[in-house]
Design a protein around this motif. Structure first.
Motif, PDB file in Angstrom:
ATOM      1  N   ARG A  68       0.854  -1.231   0.030  1.00 62.11           N
ATOM      2  CA  ARG A  68       0.261   0.035  -0.019  1.00 62.11           C
ATOM      3  C   ARG A  68       0.906   1.271   0.088  1.00 62.11           C
ATOM      4  N   LEU A  69       2.118   1.136   0.716  1.00 54.69           N
ATOM      5  CA  LEU A  69       2.746   2.148   0.978  1.00 54.69           C
ATOM      6  C   LEU A  69       3.492   2.684  -0.242  1.00 54.69           C
ATOM      7  N   GLN A  70       4.114   1.587  -1.023  1.00 57.07           N
ATOM      8  CA  GLN A  70       4.729   1.576  -2.263  1.00 57.07           C
ATOM      9  C   GLN A  70       3.694   2.535  -3.258  1.00 57.07           C
ATOM     10  N   GLU A  71       2.697   2.146  -3.546  1.00 49.13           N
ATOM     11  CA  GLU A  71       1.547   2.863  -4.133  1.00 49.13           C
ATOM     12  C   GLU A  71       1.480   4.285  -4.023  1.00 49.13           C
ATOM     13  N   SER A  72       1.570   4.336  -2.519  1.00 50.67           N
ATOM     14  CA  SER A  72       1.136   5.869  -2.310  1.00 50.67           C
ATOM     15  C   SER A  72       2.387   6.622  -2.588  1.00 50.67           C
ATOM     16  N   LYS A  73       3.616   5.946  -2.623  1.00 48.17           N
ATOM     17  CA  LYS A  73       4.627   6.904  -3.209  1.00 48.17           C
ATOM     18  C   LYS A  73       4.419   7.284  -4.640  1.00 48.17           C
ATOM     19  N   LYS A  74       4.141   6.229  -5.228  1.00 49.68           N
ATOM     20  CA  LYS A  74       3.697   6.658  -6.999  1.00 49.68           C
ATOM     21  C   LYS A  74       2.857   7.592  -7.060  1.00 49.68           C
ATOM     22  N   CYS A 101       2.591   5.444   9.388  1.00 54.59           N
ATOM     23  CA  CYS A 101       3.314   4.455   8.611  1.00 54.59           C
ATOM     24  C   CYS A 101       4.124   4.701   7.422  1.00 54.59           C
ATOM     25  N   PHE A 102       3.852   5.782   6.702  1.00 53.17           N
ATOM     26  CA  PHE A 102       4.892   6.265   5.534  1.00 53.17           C
ATOM     27  C   PHE A 102       6.108   6.751   6.223  1.00 53.17           C
ATOM     28  N   LYS A 103       6.075   7.464   7.446  1.00 54.40           N
ATOM     29  CA  LYS A 103       7.207   7.764   7.997  1.00 54.40           C
ATOM     30  C   LYS A 103       7.918   6.650   8.702  1.00 54.40           C
ATOM     31  N   ASP A 104       7.500   5.663   9.171  1.00 53.51           N
ATOM     32  CA  ASP A 104       7.938   4.513   9.765  1.00 53.51           C
ATOM     33  C   ASP A 104       8.753   3.825   8.591  1.00 53.51           C
ATOM     34  N   GLU A 105       8.007   3.592   7.593  1.00 52.35           N
ATOM     35  CA  GLU A 105       8.816   2.744   6.174  1.00 52.35           C
ATOM     36  C   GLU A 105       9.682   3.711   5.704  1.00 52.35           C
ATOM     37  N   GLY A 107      11.212   6.942   6.751  1.00 51.02           N
ATOM     38  CA  GLY A 107      12.057   7.939   7.414  1.00 51.02           C
ATOM     39  C   GLY A 107      11.727   9.431   7.230  1.00 51.02           C
ATOM     40  N   ILE A 108      10.682   9.636   6.180  1.00 47.43           N
ATOM     41  CA  ILE A 108      10.226  10.868   6.365  1.00 47.43           C
ATOM     42  C   ILE A 108       8.738  10.851   5.908  1.00 47.43           C
ATOM     43  N   SER A 109       7.688  11.959   6.144  1.00 51.03           N
ATOM     44  CA  SER A 109       6.584  12.188   6.180  1.00 51.03           C
ATOM     45  C   SER A 109       6.126  12.251   4.553  1.00 51.03           C
ATOM     46  N   PRO A 110       4.800  12.091   4.211  1.00 53.64           N
ATOM     47  CA  PRO A 110       4.339  12.107   2.605  1.00 53.64           C
ATOM     48  C   PRO A 110       4.750  13.681   2.288  1.00 53.64           C
ATOM     49  N   GLY A 111       4.542  14.446   3.379  1.00 50.92           N
ATOM     50  CA  GLY A 111       4.715  15.962   2.678  1.00 50.92           C
ATOM     51  C   GLY A 111       6.253  16.189   2.410  1.00 50.92           C
ATOM     52  N   GLU A 112       7.212  15.622   3.326  1.00 52.76           N
ATOM     53  CA  GLU A 112       8.586  15.740   3.036  1.00 52.76           C
ATOM     54  C   GLU A 112       9.029  15.203   2.064  1.00 52.76           C
ATOM     55  N   TYR A 113       8.423  13.967   1.511  1.00 56.35           N
ATOM     56  CA  TYR A 113       8.730  13.245   0.309  1.00 56.35           C
ATOM     57  C   TYR A 113       8.070  13.935  -0.956  1.00 56.35           C
ATOM     58  N   ILE A 145       1.896  21.238   1.839  1.00 55.89           N
ATOM     59  CA  ILE A 145       2.936  20.305   2.134  1.00 55.89           C
ATOM     60  C   ILE A 145       3.160  20.797   3.601  1.00 55.89           C
ATOM     61  N   LEU A 146       3.371  22.077   3.849  1.00 51.08           N
ATOM     62  CA  LEU A 146       3.525  22.776   5.082  1.00 51.08           C
ATOM     63  C   LEU A 146       2.595  22.203   6.188  1.00 51.08           C
ATOM     64  N   LEU A 147       1.203  22.239   5.782  1.00 47.51           N
ATOM     65  CA  LEU A 147       0.027  21.697   6.487  1.00 47.51           C
ATOM     66  C   LEU A 147       0.257  20.092   6.890  1.00 47.51           C
ATOM     67  N   VAL A 148       0.777  19.455   5.939  1.00 42.48           N
ATOM     68  CA  VAL A 148       0.678  18.073   6.266  1.00 42.48           C
ATOM     69  C   VAL A 148       1.933  18.103   7.186  1.00 42.48           C
ATOM     70  N   ILE A 149       3.061  18.502   6.941  1.00 46.02           N
ATOM     71  CA  ILE A 149       4.383  18.235   7.968  1.00 46.02           C
ATOM     72  C   ILE A 149       3.779  18.704   9.131  1.00 46.02           C
ATOM     73  N   LEU A 150       3.110  20.019   9.427  1.00 49.28           N
ATOM     74  CA  LEU A 150       2.832  20.345  10.565  1.00 49.28           C
ATOM     75  C   LEU A 150       1.889  19.259  11.434  1.00 49.28           C
ATOM     76  N   SER A 151       0.968  18.810  10.535  1.00 49.11           N
ATOM     77  CA  SER A 151       0.011  17.786  11.181  1.00 49.11           C
ATOM     78  C   SER A 151       0.710  16.691  11.658  1.00 49.11           C
ATOM     79  N   ALA A 152       1.345  16.155  10.792  1.00 49.26           N
ATOM     80  CA  ALA A 152       2.234  14.773  11.051  1.00 49.26           C
ATOM     81  C   ALA A 152       3.187  15.119  12.306  1.00 49.26           C
ATOM     82  N   LEU A 153       3.906  16.183  12.382  1.00 48.59           N
ATOM     83  CA  LEU A 153       4.374  16.457  13.709  1.00 48.59           C
ATOM     84  C   LEU A 153       3.754  16.688  14.994  1.00 48.59           C
ATOM     85  N   ILE A 154       2.381  17.206  14.767  1.00 51.54           N
ATOM     86  CA  ILE A 154       1.568  17.182  15.799  1.00 51.54           C
ATOM     87  C   ILE A 154       1.111  15.903  16.436  1.00 51.54           C
ATOM     88  N   ILE A 155       0.565  15.090  15.277  1.00 49.16           N
ATOM     89  CA  ILE A 155       0.088  13.697  15.362  1.00 49.16           C
ATOM     90  C   ILE A 155       1.242  12.815  16.207  1.00 49.16           C
TER      91      ILE A 155
END
Length: 692
Positions: A68-74, A101-105, A107-113, A145-155
């Motif tokens: 699932r995460l590989q497909e999300s990267k695409k 899960c994305f960050k665990d897999e 090392g970076i958040s979807p926004g950072e990627y 992206i900034l919003l997603v990064i901020l959300s990820a950090l808060i979560i």
């Protein structure tokens, strides 16, 4: 030799490719898991688990997640979909869990990627001089992206700080009666109750239950002290009085951390406007704490229960008695509710309240006297308003009385959908999925959610049982460390809680596999109260499992004597163990009588354990082929508890223990249980019910 190895490796790689293809075909289906993958791949669950582990080093659940995460990267790289859209597109039912899960897999958040991908594209663009992107689109994407990064950090921060108070949590403290007539307290309580109920309809809020806040009615504790004790951010305080046909309400929203008033409202209206006041206060409080109210939730908040104020007054008088339920209060409440429906024949909540009252009157009666009344008033409430949570709970009660538990469950869960913060419904669901329709995952989920909202009577025996419930739910689902944590809390509140003491003994057994030590712990508990049938049968069971039949027989004799003398036929499901003990001791008549009773019980059992009970019966009788057929049928079930895995330790199962088919079934049950354990853990983490 090398060619054969290469062929085997290729065959394994082809299998992994095939499995990846199946997962991709079902990528957006959040319910698609190990069982579905095994079915489509045409192999048993245990074989699938083994092959995936051997070829990828991952569990089957993690393998599915990685695809699932590989497909999300695409999708992040090739589309302009939002992170939320991508999470649901790839089968994650929570954006926050997807980000984790994305960050665990990777090392970076979807926004950072996403940002990294954009940077790489921009560098390429500058080299080949492609046309510049639309600036407004860049600003939108950058902002996202900034919003997603901020959300990820808060979560992520919230996961690392489990003690942080929920920002949208609220408690409605008991209102003060300022009326000259003290009898008007029922009206003031009704106002408070209605505002609390309206807030509970908002899914985006965490609202503490009425039973929890009631203990603070005359408390001298400060708001910050109560906030720390209840783990909430906001409080609603109020005072009201009735003068003639006028109602005066003063209500305040308080910041729990510093006791600062955030908002206040003063209302001086006619009694007929009481419903407008109740909905207005709830809506304004939600705005102040920035809770999102859906249009459907707003409609439910604005709903008027009756247009007849005299009927409503009768209803509130009855409701005050119902909240303090005992036989006398329930008997006095029913005539008041009846007067309410005589004035307004479409008053659904009053019909539901009558159904509740009759149900509670019958609750602990062996011979039910009010089945017809519960059915009648529940049906009336439901016909008038099928979306009213009270109507749905009343219908659930009517089906419990009839023994139709699956239908009752559907009404309870629908009530929770309409009333997502109801500790009342959550606690009923928790009890329901342990006592009526055993389902370990739902038992644990609803018990934990109920605990978030209902912390009634801290430092009391009641709270001890609340934590006992949670501990047992964790134990049944294989969370042994969590189970020990909560059982210790239970014993802190009430060190004399014998239920908690013997559950703790079994937690230790599951942790250490030391049955001798467990037996000794249970014997110590038994000495505290030798009249306890539950502890008595637990002590007897340990001797039976250790195959010390003379000692087991001694304690089972005591158990059966108490059952007979008090005419209380509890623990019938244990009769097979008692029968086996008597059989080994040569008491064949007693054994035959007990095994017949067990067979009747097993044949009439409607739970997921029906086939398991029948397998036990056939194993006892030496009919191994039928026992295996029943076990095979049971292996298709979901949601069984951890003690199912201890089946090979049953003495009457010894003849089957060396059978290859029996061993295969037990391996499948173990794989299914621990795979389910992982899925439950994922869901609980996702809903912030546990911390990793």
């Amino acid at each position: 030799m090398n060619n054969n190895t290469d062929s085997l490796v290729m065959s394994n790689q082809e299998l992994i490719n095939k499995l990846e293809s199946i997962i991709k075909d079902n990528i957006s289906n959040e319910q698609f898991g190990v069982s579905q993958l095994a079915d489509i791949a045409g192999m048993s669950r245990s074989t699938l688990l083994r092959k995936i582990q051997n070829n990828t080093g991952k569990t089957a659940s993690k393998f599915i997640r990685s695809v699932r995460l590989q497909e999300s990267k695409k999708l992040i790289k090739e589309t302009q979909m939002t992170v939320s859209e991508i999470s649901y597109k790839t089968g994650f039912n929570s954006t926050s869990y997807f980000i984790k899960c994305f960050k665990d897999e990777y090392g970076i958040s979807p926004g950072e990627y996403n940002q990294k991908t954009d940077t790489e594209e921009n560098n390429t663009n500058s080299i080949i001089s492609t046309p510049r992107r639309n600036k407004s689109l860049i600003y939108k994407i950058t902002g996202l992206i900034l919003l997603v990064i901020l959300s990820a950090l808060i979560i992520w921060k919230s996961l690392l700080e489990p003690d942080k108070v929920s920002e949208k949590s609220i408690a409605v403290l008991p209102f003060t009666n300022n009326s000259n007539d003290s009898k008007n307290i029922y009206l003031v309580n009704g106002l408070m109750d209605a505002i609390l109920n309206n807030l509970q309809k908002i899914k985006d809020l965490k609202v503490v239950s009425r039973t929890t806040v009631e203990r603070y009615r005359d408390s001298r504790m400060t708001i910050p002290q109560i906030a720390e004790e209840l783990d909430v951010s906001y409080f609603v305080e109020g005072s009201a009085q009735k003068a003639g046909d006028q109602i005066m309400l003063d209500v305040r929203l308080i910041d729990g951390k510093n006791d600062r008033q955030i908002w206040s409202g003063q209302y001086n209206r006619q009694l007929k406007d009481i419903f407008d006041i109740q909905s207005e206060v709830a809506s304004k409080i939600a705005v102040q704490v920035e809770a999102k109210i859906t249009p459907l939730e707003q409609r439910r908040i604005d709903e008027i229960p009756t247009t007849d104020m005299v009927a409503y007054d009768f209803f509130l008088q009855g409701l005050d008695l119902l909240h303090n339920a005992n036989e006398k209060n329930l008997s006095n409440a029913i005539p008041l509710f009846t007067k309410a429906i005589e004035r307004d024949t479409n008053f659904a909540r009053a019909y539901a309240a009558i159904a509740f009252s009759y149900y509670y009157l019958d609750l602990f009666q062996v011979n039910k006297k009010h089945i017809d009344q519960v059915n009648y008033y529940a049906e009336k409430a439901y016909l008038i308003n099928p979306q009213l949570p009270q109507s749905l709970v009343a219908k659930a009660f009517s089906y419990i009385i009839k023994g139709d538990y699956s239908t009752a469950a559907s009404y309870f869960e629908k009530a929770l959908e309409y009333h997502p913060n109801s500790a009342f419904v959550l606690n009923y669901l928790s009890d329901f999925y342990t006592n009526y329709i055993p389902n370990t995952q739902k038992y644990l989920k609803f018990a934990l959610k109920g605990l978030q909202l209902d912390k009634s009577l801290n430092d009391s025996s009641e709270n001890s049982y609340l934590y006992l419930h949670i501990a047992n739910a964790f134990l049944q689902t294989g969370f042994l460390n969590e189970a020990e944590k909560y059982i210790n809390k239970s014993l802190q509140f009430n060190p004399k809680n014998i239920y908690s003491k013997y559950v703790k003994a079994y937690i230790h057994y599951a942790q250490t596999d030391d049955l001798i030590k467990t037996r000794d712990e249970l014997l110590e508990i038994y000495q505290l109260d030798t009249t306890r049938m539950d502890v008595l049968q637990e002590v007897a069971k340990t001797y039976y499992t250790l195959e010390n039949y003379p000692e087991a027989c001694y304690y089972y004799d005591k158990l059966l004597n108490i059952r007979k003398s008090q005419n209380i036929y509890l623990f019938i499901y244990e009769d097979i163990k008692i029968a086996w003990t008597y059989k080994q001791m040569g008491f064949t008549d007693k054994a035959d009588s007990l095994i017949k009773e067990f067979k009747v019980y097993a044949e009439n059992d409607k739970s997921i354990y029906h086939s398991l009970l029948m397998a036990e019966y056939y194993a006892y009788k030496g009919n191994n082929s039928k026992a295996l057929l029943e076990l095979k049928d049971f292996s298709k079930r979901e949601g069984f508890h951890i003690w199912t895995l201890y089946l090979p330790r049953e003495p009457f199962m010894k003849e089957l223990s060396d059978d290859e088919e029996f061993q295969r079934i037990m391996e499948e049950l173990n794989s299914k249980f621990y795979s389910r354990h992982d899925e439950i853990k994922t869901q609980l983490l996702e809903e912030n019910l546990i911390i990793n």
